[in-house]
Design an enzyme around this catalytic site. Sequence first.
Site, PDB file in Angstrom:
ATOM      1  N   CYS A 130      29.173  17.490  41.373  1.00  0.00           N
ATOM      2  CA  CYS A 130      27.776  17.942  41.261  1.00  0.00           C
ATOM      3  C   CYS A 130      27.055  17.131  40.192  1.00  0.00           C
ATOM      4  CB  CYS A 130      27.747  19.432  40.912  1.00  0.00           C
ATOM      5  SG  CYS A 130      26.096  20.061  40.617  1.00  0.00           S
ATOM      6  N   CYS A 133      24.740  19.130  37.875  1.00  0.00           N
ATOM      7  CA  CYS A 133      25.476  19.919  36.870  1.00  0.00           C
ATOM      8  C   CYS A 133      26.006  19.027  35.750  1.00  0.00           C
ATOM      9  CB  CYS A 133      26.680  20.637  37.495  1.00  0.00           C
ATOM     10  SG  CYS A 133      26.338  21.417  39.070  1.00  0.00           S
ATOM     11  N   ASP A 134      26.579  17.881  36.112  1.00  0.00           N
ATOM     12  CA  ASP A 134      27.365  17.107  35.140  1.00  0.00           C
ATOM     13  C   ASP A 134      26.763  15.759  34.754  1.00  0.00           C
ATOM     14  OD1 ASP A 134      29.232  19.138  35.295  1.00  0.00           O
ATOM     15  OD2 ASP A 134      30.343  18.202  36.918  1.00  0.00           O
TER      16      ASP A 134
END
Length: 293
Positions: A130, A133-134
Amino acid sequence: MKYKCVIVGAGPAGMNAALYLKRAGIEVIVIEKDAPGGEMLKTSDIENYLGFNKIDGGELALKMSQQIKSLGVDIVKDEVIKVSKQDKFEIETKKDVYLADYVIVATGRTPRKLHLLGEDELLNRGISYCAVCDGGFYRGEDVAIVGGGDSALTEALYLSDLCNKVYVLVRKDLRANEILKARIKEKDNIIVLKNVQVEKLGYEDKLSHIILSNGERLSIKGLFVAIGGEVRLDFLKDLNLECINGYIKTDDRMESSIKGLYAVGDVRFKDFYQIITAASDGAIAALSIREDV
Ligand code: NDP
């Protein structure tokens, strides 16, 4: 056992639906085959869920489950094997049979993996599923993304604003829509490599490089895998649900092609697969059911 609504899956989508239904006085139960939390349980640092600067995925999952349990919602550990519909929905699990007027499917999806040596070990230490997200953890670094679909290109665009170079690794050719293809062409730091696969991950403690099927070695700090997800819908096969690319098709109220059956979170067809959008789907489904009751 009879309930107004049975929710299948206790990720953020299912749990937020339960929160809204219970608060609206609607009798609801959540059935989950594993621990509550879904994909959040595999995520260490979450930095894009409003209200928390940084929180461990397991901790956020626990907070969510504690919140709904404190309202009196039961989360039963069981696996749904079949959902059918006559007058009401019949939800058959390994241990019981439930009857309900409404069903919310919140079973999520599992990101497809490359199945390379070291892939699991390097999760959160170079491998991610993701970018939103990261991506922040790889600011200014060189990274690569595997996949040629809409998700891969959307994530490549996102990463291109944070990272130095972004390699897009496609095993044949791009299959994403033309708008995304045109957008990545405009980005100087996105390099598309076609007809390549990742053969090997190079690492000690963290990912340092990858070897491609053409022998090329790329020094990168992050490898983002965006090669689609696995959505399990076998327990719904009797309903002949309308799907798009294997995901459940819903309307804006989260209702599927079967009246009374809703789908929320990553199991439904949509553009953005995030914790906050999953939670939002859950709220929308619950509010739609409340209006319908
Ligand atoms: P897709 O299934 O559309 O694409 C998967 C990509 O991964 C393909 O390029 C495929 O290659 C590649 N792939 C699959 N397995 C492997 C493997 N083992 N090794 C290397 N490459 C592999 O998935 P997406 O997640 O991109 O999209 C899912 C759905 O969500 C789609 O319907 C999409 O349209 C939608 N979506 C829409 C967005 C938007 O419009 N903004 C954003 C995100 C998603 P190959 O082609 O060779 O099979």
